[in-house]
Write a protein that holds these residues in place. Structure first.
Motif, PDB file in Angstrom:
ATOM      1  N   SER A  42       0.838  -1.195   0.000  1.00 28.08           N
ATOM      2  CA  SER A  42       0.000   0.000   0.000  1.00 28.08           C
ATOM      3  C   SER A  42       0.876   1.251   0.000  1.00 28.08           C
ATOM      4  CB  SER A  42      -0.906   0.005   1.232  1.00 28.08           C
ATOM      5  OG  SER A  42      -1.579   1.244   1.341  1.00 28.08           O
ATOM      6  N   LEU A  43       0.424   2.252  -0.707  1.00 28.60           N
ATOM      7  CA  LEU A  43       1.162   3.511  -0.816  1.00 28.60           C
ATOM      8  C   LEU A  43       0.780   4.505   0.267  1.00 28.60           C
ATOM      9  CD1 LEU A  43       0.893   4.004  -4.703  1.00 28.60           C
ATOM     10  CD2 LEU A  43       2.738   2.900  -3.398  1.00 28.60           C
ATOM     11  N   GLY A  44      -0.115   4.104   1.163  1.00 28.43           N
ATOM     12  CA  GLY A  44      -0.582   5.038   2.182  1.00 28.43           C
ATOM     13  C   GLY A  44      -1.595   6.011   1.589  1.00 28.43           C
ATOM     14  N   GLU A  45      -1.684   7.176   2.155  1.00 28.05           N
ATOM     15  CA  GLU A  45      -2.611   8.194   1.642  1.00 28.05           C
ATOM     16  C   GLU A  45      -2.044   8.797   0.358  1.00 28.05           C
ATOM     17  OE1 GLU A  45      -4.608  12.438   3.096  1.00 28.05           O
ATOM     18  OE2 GLU A  45      -3.633  11.103   4.547  1.00 28.05           O
ATOM     19  N   LEU A  46      -2.828   8.777  -0.719  1.00 29.87           N
ATOM     20  CA  LEU A  46      -2.337   9.277  -1.999  1.00 29.87           C
ATOM     21  C   LEU A  46      -2.197  10.797  -1.956  1.00 29.87           C
ATOM     22  CD1 LEU A  46      -4.189   7.116  -4.691  1.00 29.87           C
ATOM     23  CD2 LEU A  46      -1.948   6.769  -3.644  1.00 29.87           C
ATOM     24  N   VAL A  47      -1.073  11.290  -2.486  1.00 26.26           N
ATOM     25  CA  VAL A  47      -0.751  12.714  -2.466  1.00 26.26           C
ATOM     26  C   VAL A  47      -0.904  13.333  -3.845  1.00 26.26           C
ATOM     27  CG1 VAL A  47       1.069  14.417  -2.016  1.00 26.26           C
ATOM     28  CG2 VAL A  47       0.828  12.409  -0.532  1.00 26.26           C
ATOM     29  N   LEU A  48      -0.399  12.627  -4.866  1.00 20.36           N
ATOM     30  CA  LEU A  48      -0.471  13.152  -6.227  1.00 20.36           C
ATOM     31  C   LEU A  48      -0.308  12.022  -7.225  1.00 20.36           C
ATOM     32  CD1 LEU A  48       2.675  13.244  -7.494  1.00 20.36           C
ATOM     33  CD2 LEU A  48       2.864  15.182  -5.955  1.00 20.36           C
ATOM     34  N   ILE A  49      -0.570  12.336  -8.471  1.00 26.66           N
ATOM     35  CA  ILE A  49      -0.293  11.409  -9.567  1.00 26.66           C
ATOM     36  C   ILE A  49       0.604  12.112 -10.572  1.00 26.66           C
ATOM     37  CG2 ILE A  49      -2.433  10.088  -9.332  1.00 26.66           C
ATOM     38  CD1 ILE A  49      -3.558  11.716 -11.702  1.00 26.66           C
ATOM     39  N   GLU A  50       1.342  11.326 -11.316  1.00 29.42           N
ATOM     40  CA  GLU A  50       2.132  11.843 -12.420  1.00 29.42           C
ATOM     41  C   GLU A  50       1.606  11.241 -13.722  1.00 29.42           C
ATOM     42  OE1 GLU A  50       6.224  10.980 -11.728  1.00 29.42           O
ATOM     43  OE2 GLU A  50       6.399  12.349 -10.018  1.00 29.42           O
ATOM     44  N   LEU A  51       1.375  12.079 -14.707  1.00 26.86           N
ATOM     45  CA  LEU A  51       0.919  11.631 -16.014  1.00 26.86           C
ATOM     46  C   LEU A  51       1.956  12.008 -17.062  1.00 26.86           C
ATOM     47  CD1 LEU A  51      -2.871  12.677 -15.966  1.00 26.86           C
ATOM     48  CD2 LEU A  51      -1.944  10.373 -15.680  1.00 26.86           C
ATOM     49  N   GLU A  52       2.218  11.069 -17.961  1.00 26.69           N
ATOM     50  CA  GLU A  52       3.086  11.327 -19.106  1.00 26.69           C
ATOM     51  C   GLU A  52       2.406  10.792 -20.356  1.00 26.69           C
ATOM     52  OE1 GLU A  52       6.996   9.733 -18.731  1.00 26.69           O
ATOM     53  OE2 GLU A  52       7.266  10.466 -16.691  1.00 26.69           O
ATOM     54  N   LYS A  53       2.636  11.472 -21.474  1.00 20.59           N
ATOM     55  CA  LYS A  53       2.062  11.033 -22.759  1.00 20.59           C
ATOM     56  C   LYS A  53       3.172  11.016 -23.799  1.00 20.59           C
ATOM     57  CE  LYS A  53      -0.161  13.891 -25.268  1.00 20.59           C
ATOM     58  NZ  LYS A  53       0.750  13.778 -26.432  1.00 20.59           N
ATOM     59  N   ARG A  54       3.335   9.866 -24.440  1.00 17.25           N
ATOM     60  CA  ARG A  54       4.394   9.743 -25.430  1.00 17.25           C
ATOM     61  C   ARG A  54       3.857   9.052 -26.678  1.00 17.25           C
ATOM     62  NH1 ARG A  54      10.111   9.424 -22.571  1.00 17.25           N
ATOM     63  NH2 ARG A  54       9.634  10.860 -20.869  1.00 17.25           N
ATOM     64  N   PRO A  55       4.245   9.539 -27.849  1.00 17.78           N
ATOM     65  CA  PRO A  55       3.759   8.892 -29.080  1.00 17.78           C
ATOM     66  C   PRO A  55       4.426   7.541 -29.287  1.00 17.78           C
ATOM     67  CG  PRO A  55       5.364  10.598 -29.596  1.00 17.78           C
ATOM     68  CD  PRO A  55       5.111  10.680 -28.122  1.00 17.78           C
ATOM     69  N   SER A  56       3.694   6.655 -29.942  1.00 21.15           N
ATOM     70  CA  SER A  56       4.299   5.377 -30.322  1.00 21.15           C
ATOM     71  C   SER A  56       5.174   5.592 -31.551  1.00 21.15           C
ATOM     72  CB  SER A  56       3.215   4.350 -30.618  1.00 21.15           C
ATOM     73  OG  SER A  56       2.434   4.788 -31.723  1.00 21.15           O
ATOM     74  N   PRO A  77      -6.642   0.020  -2.220  1.00 24.36           N
ATOM     75  CA  PRO A  77      -6.957  -1.299  -1.637  1.00 24.36           C
ATOM     76  C   PRO A  77      -7.751  -1.177  -0.342  1.00 24.36           C
ATOM     77  CG  PRO A  77      -4.639  -1.164  -2.263  1.00 24.36           C
ATOM     78  CD  PRO A  77      -5.208   0.214  -2.411  1.00 24.36           C
ATOM     79  N   GLU A  78      -7.621  -0.037   0.322  1.00 25.17           N
ATOM     80  CA  GLU A  78      -8.378   0.192   1.566  1.00 25.17           C
ATOM     81  C   GLU A  78      -9.781   0.722   1.294  1.00 25.17           C
ATOM     82  OE1 GLU A  78      -4.101   0.252   2.035  1.00 25.17           O
ATOM     83  OE2 GLU A  78      -5.368   1.673   0.951  1.00 25.17           O
ATOM     84  N   ASN A  79     -10.163   0.776  -0.011  1.00 22.94           N
ATOM     85  CA  ASN A  79     -11.481   1.253  -0.462  1.00 22.94           C
ATOM     86  C   ASN A  79     -11.684   2.758  -0.270  1.00 22.94           C
ATOM     87  OD1 ASN A  79     -12.529  -1.227  -1.414  1.00 22.94           O
ATOM     88  ND2 ASN A  79     -12.955  -1.865   0.706  1.00 22.94           N
ATOM     89  N   ASP A  80     -10.589   3.490  -0.108  1.00 25.89           N
ATOM     90  CA  ASP A  80     -10.682   4.943  -0.120  1.00 25.89           C
ATOM     91  C   ASP A  80     -10.680   5.423  -1.572  1.00 25.89           C
ATOM     92  OD1 ASP A  80     -10.612   5.262   2.689  1.00 25.89           O
ATOM     93  OD2 ASP A  80      -8.427   4.982   2.662  1.00 25.89           O
ATOM     94  N   VAL A  81     -11.497   6.447  -1.852  1.00 27.36           N
ATOM     95  CA  VAL A  81     -11.579   6.984  -3.211  1.00 27.36           C
ATOM     96  C   VAL A  81     -10.923   8.361  -3.240  1.00 27.36           C
ATOM     97  CG1 VAL A  81     -13.106   7.725  -5.089  1.00 27.36           C
ATOM     98  CG2 VAL A  81     -13.667   5.692  -3.743  1.00 27.36           C
TER      99      VAL A  81
END
Length: 666
Positions: free
Chosen positions: A58-72, A90-94
């Motif tokens: 488990s990652l604990g409480e989520l703080v942020l996400i990182e998104l990347e987009k790359r062409p094929s 996994p702890e059912n937190d949204v």
């Protein structure tokens, strides 16, 4: 292994689809996931796509996400617009991560979890880093640009196409705006009006400019424009309701005496002044301004004084007009008892002056340019996770692009103002500079503004009635949100980002002019609440009040001439129908002016009414509930206004919440 269920909501915008590879990384208080490819060859616009990200622990409480987009290797790079990402732990937190951005490059983009955080609440090092990086990038993307001496700073950009993607028009807005402007110009060309510099031979011919684009009110104005009551009514409920004020002592430069004016029911001017039944409209802001030269011909711009009287039947009527500020033998005071064309010509000069005062001060400066300052400072100084960003970002939609277009097409070197209008050219920036130097914080807050002009009880003042109710509803909503996040004055003072935001506004919007009484920093919760209410009101309600009726009252040119070709009369008895027609703008200038106010009065197909928030920025229960309550109160006010309007000869619709756009977008 533990699994995180990831739901990606892609915006339903043209070109929001991506065929590139999109990767995500989850960052929590106890660790972070691997950079994970979202298993889809194409993410379509308007889609809701579900994925799984697996982690050893488990990652604990989520703080942020990182998104990347790359062409094929085989597909080109494209742009992708994500609305938000929802993650079930996994702890059912949204967790909800608002995005609402175009991703067009190969960089790593970080988005914070939706719960609002002030800077002094940041405890995670990566959260702090992400906050700093976001503001560093925004400061580069949204830089200030000097426009002219004494005028608010603007967004620094080469042209509208180089603005950041997030603040540009949608495809719908861009297409409709361009089509509307092009069809108006084409219609004028087909009628041979664009290049016709002749004067009008008679007023009826003006009907041919936009025969099929009339509104019920523009038709009504055409029928009634010569009537004194409609002339006076527009000071209350037309597009410039911010000039009229109660007058209990006449200005020294407006020497009207009892024996000059006729007051019904046996009263006189002195008595009516004492009883508070006399009102003044003073265009001193235009005094001494150099009128433009249009098509090689000198134009004329006056700075009138207008005296109005409230009769016993509550109808407001004009009783005296002086066209220049300094009393003199060649500056006569005109009265309703003068000859028909003397009095009508005087009113035409007032209406033309009102066009310039309205467009440059009331409309351009006090809504468009200030809304731009509020928007740029917000985008430079407050990250997406800040509660004030979440509160105000929807009220900045399209403002930067519409202002860039205005600087090009309206007030730029080849713009309509510069080419055709009396207050274009040299006068334009002088009027803006003088207007800003005399602006006050109280004048931007409608309760204070109405009190300072002593207009609390003038009858039939629907701008005041609806505006005060809207202010109250907005204030209640803003107060609820701010008190939820700021429990004490000390917390307001601790928020360095908030203080930088208001400092930037004071410096670049009001040019550090302390006489404006604009706050330079916030020390209390009530101070912050009032200022944010003013920002929301200015960027939505005030703009609607001074913008939406432009074609209603300006679609019949003689009621709102954009320029005048003859000097004001210097003695009575020298006017006629012929001199009036020679005074009014020529055919092509009339056509250009009417086309402009028609374009600027059109409601966009993607219009978003006040209180509607298509983007989800708040996730906490209390602000979400406050937002819903805000919408309900606006709906109730709309119902009340609609019922009132049924009994009015001229319905006042501009501040019906359903007609008020969330932002300065046109």
């Amino acid at each position: 292994m533990v699994d995180y269920e990831v739901t990606v909501n892609t915006g339903n915008r043209v070109k929001a689809t991506t065929s590139n590879n999109v990767h995500i990384k989850l960052v929590g208080t106890d660790g972070e996931s691997d950079r994970t490819l979202l298993k889809s060859t194409v993410i379509f616009r308007g889609s809701v796509s579900k994925y799984t990200v697996s982690c050893p622990n488990s990652l604990g409480e989520l703080v942020l996400i990182e998104l990347e987009k790359r062409p094929s290797k085989i597909l080109p790079e494209d742009s992708w617009f994500a609305d938000k990402v929802e993650i079930k732990s996994p702890e059912n937190d949204v967790y909800i991560f608002p995005v609402y951005c175009w991703i067009s490059d190969r960089k790593t983009h970080r988005y914070r979890e939706g719960k609002a955080l002030r800077i002094f609440e940041e405890s995670h090092s990566l959260g702090q880093y992400a906050r700093e990086q976001e503001l560093s990038q925004r400061s580069a993307d949204y830089d200030w640009d000097f426009y002219a001496p004494g005028v608010p700073y603007t967004i620094k950009t080469d042209d509208p196409s180089t603005l950041p993607d997030e603040v540009k028009f949608s495809f719908t807005k861009k297409t409709q705006f361009a089509f509307t402007a092009a069809t108006a110009l084409l219609e004028l060309k087909l009628k041979g009006l664009v290049d016709n510099q002749e004067n009008w031979k008679n007023l009826d011919d003006i009907n041919d400019v936009f025969r099929n684009k009339d509104t019920p009110l523009s038709d009504y104005v055409q029928e009634q424009w010569k009537e004194d009551w409609l002339f006076a009514y527009q000071f209350l409920n037309g597009v410039n309701p911010n000039l009229i004020q109660r007058c209990k002592t006449l200005p020294e430069n407006f020497p009207v005496t009892d024996d000059m004016v006729v007051i019904p029911d046996g009263s006189n001017l002195s008595n009516e002044l004492q009883q508070g039944n006399v009102y003044l409209c003073d265009y001193k802001n235009l005094d001494g301004m150099p009128a433009n030269t249009v098509q090689g011909k000198q134009q004329y711009l006056t700075a009138p004084l207008v005296l109005l009287h409230k009769r016993q039947d509550d109808k407001l009527m004009p009783i005296a007009i002086q066209l220049k500020q300094t009393p003199a033998e060649d500056n006569p005071i005109f009265f309703p008892t003068d000859s028909t064309y003397d009095w009508l010509t005087a009113k035409i000069f007032v209406r033309s002056a009102d066009f310039s005062e309205h467009q440059l001060n009331t409309h351009l400066l006090r809504t468009h340019l200030l809304a731009e300052v509020f928007a740029v400072s917000l985008l430079r100084n407050l990250p997406m996770v800040h509660p004030l960003y979440k509160l105000l970002i929807s009220h900045t939609r399209y403002t930067l692009q519409i202002n860039e277009l205005a600087r090009d097409a309206l007030i730029g070197p080849t713009g309509l103002f510069t080419q055709f209008f009396a207050s274009g050219g040299e006068a334009l920036t002088k009027i803006l500079e003088r207007s800003l130097s005399s602006i006050t914080y109280r004048s931007l807050c409608i309760p204070d503004n109405i009190a300072d002009r002593d207009l609390q009880d003038v009858p039939n003042f629907y701008y005041r009635d609806d505006g005060l109710q809207l202010w109250s509803i907005i204030f209640k909503y803003v107060q609820g949100v701010i008190q939820y996040y700021y429990k004490s004055d000390d917390e307001v003072q601790q928020d360095s980002e908030l203080q930088t935001w208001i400092g930037d506004i004071f410096e670049h919007g009001f040019l550090s002019q302390s006489q404006t009484e604009i706050p330079q920093r916030f020390t209390t919760v009530p101070e912050l609440t009032k200022f944010v209410t003013m920002v929301m009101f200015t960027s939505s309600c005030q703009h609607a009040a001074v913008n939406s009726g432009q074609y209603d009252y300006g679609g019949w040119m003689p009621n709102t001439p954009v320029t005048l070709q003859r000097a004001p009369p210097i003695e009575k008895g020298t006017t006629s129908e012929a001199t009036m027609l020679e005074t009014l703008p020529p055919i092509n200038v009339t056509a250009q002016g009417m086309a402009a106010v028609w374009l600027l009065s059109r409601q966009s197909l993607d219009f978003v009414p006040l209180g509607n928030y298509p983007e989800t920025h708040y996730i906490e229960e209390t602000p979400c509930q406050l937002q819903m309550d805000f919408k309900k109160e606006l709906d109730m006010l709309a119902f009340t206004i609609n019922n009132r309007n049924k009994s009015l000869e001229i319905p006042y619709t501009y501040l019906d919440p359903k007609n008020v756009e969330n932002s300065v977008a046109i």
